[in-house]
Design an enzyme around this catalytic site. Structure first.
Site, PDB file in Angstrom:
ATOM      1  N   SER A  21      54.731  39.441  37.809  1.00 34.23           N
ATOM      2  CA  SER A  21      54.485  40.584  37.653  1.00 34.23           C
ATOM      3  C   SER A  21      53.668  41.268  36.738  1.00 34.23           C
ATOM      4  O   SER A  21      53.208  40.118  36.146  1.00 34.23           O
ATOM      5  CB  SER A  21      55.932  41.037  37.194  1.00 34.23           C
ATOM      6  OG  SER A  21      56.174  42.454  36.701  1.00 34.23           O
ATOM      7  N   TYR A  80      62.945  41.516  31.470  1.00 31.36           N
ATOM      8  CA  TYR A  80      62.090  41.519  32.930  1.00 31.36           C
ATOM      9  C   TYR A  80      60.914  40.731  32.579  1.00 31.36           C
ATOM     10  O   TYR A  80      60.302  39.703  33.317  1.00 31.36           O
ATOM     11  CB  TYR A  80      62.053  42.735  33.394  1.00 31.36           C
ATOM     12  CG  TYR A  80      61.224  42.568  34.772  1.00 31.36           C
ATOM     13  CD1 TYR A  80      62.086  42.110  35.911  1.00 31.36           C
ATOM     14  CD2 TYR A  80      59.927  42.810  35.000  1.00 31.36           C
ATOM     15  CE1 TYR A  80      61.422  42.125  37.360  1.00 31.36           C
ATOM     16  CE2 TYR A  80      59.377  42.851  36.262  1.00 31.36           C
ATOM     17  CZ  TYR A  80      60.143  42.163  37.567  1.00 31.36           C
ATOM     18  OH  TYR A  80      59.482  42.246  38.499  1.00 31.36           O
TER      19      TYR A  80
END
Length: 273
Positions: free
Chosen positions: A154, A167
């Site tokens: 990500s 995250y």
């Protein structure tokens, strides 16, 4: 001339965790279109079966696999099922993951009173939900003559992005794991099995749609900031991840190992100046 057959996945058996998700659906379809045999793994059996049947009806080959990526026994049962059907596994896409409300840190919150349980849950889903399937399916992949593992990273692994602490930490850990494991695989198996990662930019999914866009389709304040940082001035379309995925799974990338490939419309390279 380029040998286009290098990009073929014909007869390769590839498991996609998170195959019942939004991005997982793109991965599953693209693998099937490239000739691969797809193991669609997820917790939602009904969706996995619908997607497998769609591929079968289109003339491809697929199997629905039910498992939670954080539960080893369920993964082992899924591995046994696909081995009984096809006898081998040549690829693994670790697409399962996501964020949770409990792991989001709002600007008004006390950062010395974080929800540690929420952060741990997201770390468990993303990091260990990648490591564990690799442990289970990797033993079989290592027997292949040309196997590939693709993890999903990500932008949050490389840039500090507000609110999504858990995250971001979990995806940064995946980057490190990808590089470490790539080295160890090469030391033990040379070029027979490799591992890389894709780092998507901002793609609209059901999970982040309300964070980035309003009901009328306009961008939220957060969405506008993302758009401003992205030179393309748009969000990614999930299908735009397919080319990179097929390349990393195919023999066209056989000398690529331990790499994190950004697919982000230039988000990461933009200094803002």
């Amino acid at each position: 001339m380029i040998n286009t057959n290098l990009f073929s996945l014909k007869n390769k058996v590839i498991v996609v965790t998170g195959g019942t998700g939004i991005l997982g659906n793109v991965f599953v379809k693209s693998i099937a279109e490239a000739g691969g045999i797809v193991g669609i793994l997820g917790r939602n059996t009904a969706i996995a079966k619908v997607r497998a049947n769609a591929i079968l009806n289109a003339g491809g080959e697929a199997i629905a696999l039910t498992a939670d990526v954080t539960k080893k026994l369920e993964l082992e049962k899924a591995c046994e099922l696909i081995l009984n059907r096809y006898g081998r596994i040549d690829g693994l896409v670790n697409a399962a993951g996501g964020n949770m409300p409990e792991a989001i840190v709002q600007p008004s919150e006390d950062i010395f009173n974080l929800n540690l349980d929420g952060l741990k849950d997201v770390m468990n889903l993303n990091l260990w939900g990648t490591v564990l399937p690799t442990q289970v399916f990797g033993k079989v992949l290592a027997k292949s003559e040309s196997a590939s593992i693709v993890n999903i990273s990500s932008m949050a692994s490389q840039r500090a992005i507000t609110k999504i602490l858990g995250y971001g930490m979990s995806k940064a850990a995946i980057d490190n794991y990808t590089k470490w494991f790539a080295l160890e695989l090469a030391n033990r198996y040379h070029d027979k099995i490799r591992i890389n990662a894709i780092a998507p930019g901002f793609f609209l999914t059901e999970q982040n749609r309300t964070l980035l866009t309003n009901t009328d389709g306009s961008t939220t304040e957060r969405g506008a900031k993302v758009m401003n940082q992205t030179p393309y001035k748009r969000f990614g379309i999930p299908d735009e991840l397919a080319g990179t995925l097929i390349w990393l799974l195919s023999d066209a990338s056989k000398f690529v190992n331990g790499t994190v490939v950004n697919v982000d419309g230039g988000f990461m390279i933009n200094s803002g100046v």
